[in-house]
Motif scaffolding. Structure first.
Motif, mmCIF file in Angstrom:
data_model
loop_
_atom_site.group_PDB
_atom_site.id
_atom_site.type_symbol
_atom_site.label_atom_id
_atom_site.label_comp_id
_atom_site.label_asym_id
_atom_site.label_seq_id
_atom_site.Cartn_x
_atom_site.Cartn_y
_atom_site.Cartn_z
ATOM 1 N N THR A 148 29.677 -23.687 38.990
ATOM 2 C CA THR A 148 30.532 -22.580 39.414
ATOM 3 C C THR A 148 29.961 -21.197 39.108
ATOM 4 N N ASP A 149 29.085 -21.078 38.112
ATOM 5 C CA ASP A 149 28.533 -19.764 37.768
ATOM 6 C C ASP A 149 27.314 -19.399 38.604
ATOM 7 N N ALA A 150 26.765 -20.363 39.306
ATOM 8 C CA ALA A 150 25.621 -20.081 40.165
ATOM 9 C C ALA A 150 26.066 -19.282 41.386
ATOM 10 N N GLU A 151 25.114 -18.611 42.014
ATOM 11 C CA GLU A 151 25.370 -17.913 43.265
ATOM 12 C C GLU A 151 24.321 -18.333 44.280
ATOM 13 N N SER A 152 24.527 -17.962 45.537
ATOM 14 C CA SER A 152 23.571 -18.331 46.571
ATOM 15 C C SER A 152 23.400 -17.188 47.548
ATOM 16 N N VAL A 153 22.329 -17.271 48.326
ATOM 17 C CA VAL A 153 21.883 -16.179 49.185
ATOM 18 C C VAL A 153 21.792 -16.685 50.620
ATOM 19 N N SER A 154 22.285 -15.904 51.557
ATOM 20 C CA SER A 154 22.274 -16.318 52.963
ATOM 21 C C SER A 154 20.952 -16.032 53.660
ATOM 22 N N ASP A 155 20.068 -15.272 53.025
ATOM 23 C CA ASP A 155 18.759 -14.962 53.604
ATOM 24 C C ASP A 155 17.847 -14.475 52.482
ATOM 25 N N PRO A 156 17.085 -15.371 51.831
ATOM 26 C CA PRO A 156 16.234 -14.949 50.716
ATOM 27 C C PRO A 156 15.227 -13.876 51.103
ATOM 28 N N ASN A 157 14.639 -13.982 52.280
ATOM 29 C CA ASN A 157 13.698 -12.964 52.737
ATOM 30 C C ASN A 157 14.361 -11.594 52.813
ATOM 31 N N ALA A 158 15.595 -11.550 53.331
ATOM 32 C CA ALA A 158 16.310 -10.281 53.431
ATOM 33 C C ALA A 158 16.627 -9.715 52.051
ATOM 34 N N LEU A 159 16.889 -10.588 51.061
ATOM 35 C CA LEU A 159 17.167 -10.099 49.716
ATOM 36 C C LEU A 159 15.916 -9.475 49.105
ATOM 37 N N VAL A 160 14.770 -10.145 49.236
ATOM 38 C CA VAL A 160 13.530 -9.565 48.730
ATOM 39 C C VAL A 160 13.242 -8.241 49.434
ATOM 40 N N THR A 161 13.473 -8.207 50.745
ATOM 41 C CA THR A 161 13.250 -6.982 51.509
ATOM 42 C C THR A 161 14.150 -5.859 51.014
ATOM 43 N N GLY A 177 11.223 -19.123 52.115
ATOM 44 C CA GLY A 177 11.850 -20.388 52.498
ATOM 45 C C GLY A 177 12.270 -21.229 51.324
ATOM 46 N N ASN A 178 13.418 -20.968 50.769
ATOM 47 C CA ASN A 178 13.936 -21.791 49.681
ATOM 48 C C ASN A 178 15.421 -22.032 49.933
ATOM 49 N N ALA A 179 16.054 -22.733 49.032
ATOM 50 C CA ALA A 179 17.471 -23.065 49.223
ATOM 51 C C ALA A 179 18.403 -21.902 48.928
ATOM 52 N N GLY A 180 17.857 -20.791 48.437
ATOM 53 C CA GLY A 180 18.672 -19.597 48.247
ATOM 54 C C GLY A 180 19.602 -19.645 47.052
ATOM 55 N N LEU A 181 19.237 -20.412 46.023
ATOM 56 C CA LEU A 181 20.116 -20.556 44.858
ATOM 57 C C LEU A 181 19.697 -19.639 43.724
ATOM 58 N N ILE A 182 20.678 -19.048 43.062
ATOM 59 C CA ILE A 182 20.484 -18.361 41.787
ATOM 60 C C ILE A 182 21.109 -19.276 40.749
ATOM 61 N N GLN A 183 20.286 -20.080 40.074
ATOM 62 C CA GLN A 183 20.743 -21.281 39.382
ATOM 63 C C GLN A 183 21.074 -21.031 37.910
ATOM 64 N N ARG A 184 22.252 -20.519 37.664
ATOM 65 C CA ARG A 184 22.684 -20.297 36.279
ATOM 66 C C ARG A 184 22.754 -21.604 35.489
ATOM 67 N N GLU A 185 22.942 -22.714 36.193
ATOM 68 C CA GLU A 185 23.018 -24.004 35.492
ATOM 69 C C GLU A 185 21.638 -24.581 35.178
ATOM 70 N N GLY A 186 20.557 -23.956 35.675
ATOM 71 C CA GLY A 186 19.233 -24.564 35.624
ATOM 72 C C GLY A 186 18.535 -24.444 34.289
ATOM 73 N N VAL A 187 19.213 -24.758 33.206
ATOM 74 C CA VAL A 187 18.646 -24.575 31.866
ATOM 75 C C VAL A 187 17.567 -25.609 31.552
ATOM 76 N N TYR A 188 17.640 -26.762 32.179
ATOM 77 C CA TYR A 188 16.600 -27.773 32.014
ATOM 78 C C TYR A 188 15.719 -27.751 33.258
ATOM 79 N N PRO A 189 14.476 -27.274 33.152
ATOM 80 C CA PRO A 189 13.610 -27.268 34.337
ATOM 81 C C PRO A 189 13.305 -28.690 34.795
ATOM 82 N N TYR A 190 12.878 -28.815 36.043
ATOM 83 C CA TYR A 190 12.675 -30.130 36.643
ATOM 84 C C TYR A 190 11.533 -30.868 35.948
ATOM 85 N N ALA A 191 11.848 -32.001 35.348
ATOM 86 C CA ALA A 191 10.882 -32.773 34.576
ATOM 87 C C ALA A 191 10.204 -33.827 35.445
ATOM 88 N N PHE A 192 9.090 -34.321 34.962
ATOM 89 C CA PHE A 192 8.382 -35.428 35.605
ATOM 90 C C PHE A 192 9.067 -36.725 35.176
#
Length: 410
Positions: free
Chosen positions: A192-205, A43-58
């Motif tokens: 624009t370089d990120a991708e997304s998944v329509s079913d993360p569980n199905a991708l892991v499967t 259960g996640n947003a299904g993002l493959i985050q190429r832009e995510g170079v800065y992890p989420y900070a406090f």
């Protein structure tokens, strides 16, 4: 029932580790209490985050900290009962989030992020999962020019430092891209370089099926029964292996603690619910309402609404107050219809205080390895983590320097 390696954990990270080890000629057993992809990776947003170079900070500004302290924020909530245990972790998280430290962390973190799409693509093609993946990125939408301008300055810096690509959309361009979104939105950034998944569980499967096609074995078992050197109980009996990998996401510290490791791991919990779309409305790509703190994503089951973070004990009872609070706002942003799930789904993101995963060998046990602590980016970083750890375990040249992710950095 003898293997070269047993991988404990059937989420995106564990499955990816198992695939890469099996590809390198090892005999691998993958063990989890459920079928692959049915815990945090479900259960996640299904993002493959190429832009995510800065992890989420406090957050470090006083106004945001005060807003969170009142415990009425839409994007972050906490359980009062969990605070005594969580406060030391949160203090360290706050410490590492200072701007100069966060910048230094990003330099290491980006060495993983830069490979996230290409490493997923290799497994997607090998597993025949192309139909599950959307190209073209995702949208961060804005309600105020101030927030949009600040985000634009950030992404321009990311572009200069790490090659992050983006499009800046004004209100007209946003309506053209997503006609069903509210016209109250002022604009968006598309990564624009990120991708997304329509079913993360199905991708892991799909990746797990590919692992089995390579000759790997999947078992239902109890990771807490792991014993040196190395064996674990499964539904098919006890299996033995020369090496073991702990990749249990938010439960990794429970098993590693049995062997004397006190690794700083906490969880950010999150919820999702699926909805029908009303009156022929369509959502073409994931959309983050950044100023409110939720995401809507087109999934195979419907429109998935995901919440921000809940700070609580890992296995505390579900309290989906954030979902209930943001649902009316999300309905005003996109015409959501009826709920499609019986109850909200609850997931747990495993987090370290310096925002980077733990990848590499245990320090006091021969042939024990760690791969966990990916926080919001478990789906994003699973395949590159699998490759990096498999290279380390087999003595091959590594895709990137593993030193920043070592277990003994704490």
């Amino acid at each position: 029932m003898k293997f070269d390696t047993v991988v404990l954990g059937g989420g995106m990270v564990g499955v990816s580790v198992a695939v890469h080890l099996q590809k390198r000629g090892l005999t691998v057993a993958l063990v989890d209490r459920k079928a692959p992809g049915n815990e945090t990776s479900f259960g996640n947003a299904g993002l493959i985050q190429r832009e995510g170079v800065y992890p989420y900070a406090f957050p470090r500004d006083a106004s945001t900290l005060l807003r969170y302290a009142r415990n009425r924020s839409l994007d972050v909530r906490y359980h009062f009962s969990a605070m005594p245990k969580l406060l030391p972790f949160l203090y360290r998280y706050w410490h590492y989030s200072r701007a100069d430290r966060h910048t230094a962390i990003a330099r290491s973190y980006a060495t993983l992020i830069e490979h996230c799409v290409s490493e997923h693509r290799a497994l997607i093609d090998a597993s025949g999962a192309q139909a599950l993946v959307r190209t073209g990125g995702w949208l961060k939408v804005f309600r105020s020019a101030r927030k949009q301008d600040a985000a634009l300055r950030d992404v321009e810096r990311w572009q200069a430092e790490y090659g992050v690509t983006f499009d800046a959309l004004d209100a007209t361009q946003l309506r053209r891209a997503e006609p069903s979104l509210s016209h109250a939105l002022l604009g968006a950034l598309r990564y624009t370089d990120a991708e997304s998944v329509s079913d993360p569980n199905a991708l892991v499967t799909a990746y797990a099926r590919y692992f089995e096609q390579l000759g790997g074995r999947v078992f239902i078992g109890d990771a807490s029964t792991l014993e040196p050197h190395w064996s674990v109980d499964t539904d098919a009996g006890r299996i033995d292996a020369q090496s073991a990998v702990i990749s249990l996401g938010p439960w990794s510290d429970t098993v590693s603690a049995r062997f004397g490791y006190r690794l700083p791991l906490a969880v950010k919990r999150g919820y999702h619910m699926h909805y029908a779309a009303q009156d022929g409305a369509k959502l073409n790509q994931p959309v983050l309402d950044t100023e409110i703190g939720y995401m809507i994503t087109p999934m195979a089951r419907g429109i998935r609404l995901t919440t921000g973070a809940e700070l609580a004990a890992c296995d505390a009872p579900a309290t989906p107050v954030q979902l209930d609070a943001i649902e009316p706002i999300a309905r005003a942003t996109f015409p959501l219809g009826a709920r499609l799930d019986e109850r909200p789904w609850l997931g747990r993101r495993p987090c370290t205080p310096d925002m980077m995963p733990i990848i590499g060998p245990a320090t006091r046990h021969k042939d024990l390895w760690f791969a966990f602590g990916h926080a919001h980016h478990g789906l994003t970083l699973g395949p590159v983590t699998g490759r990096l750890l498999a290279e380390m375990m087999t003595g091959a040249a590594t895709v990137t320097d593993p030193h920043p992710f070592r277990a003994d950095r704490f």
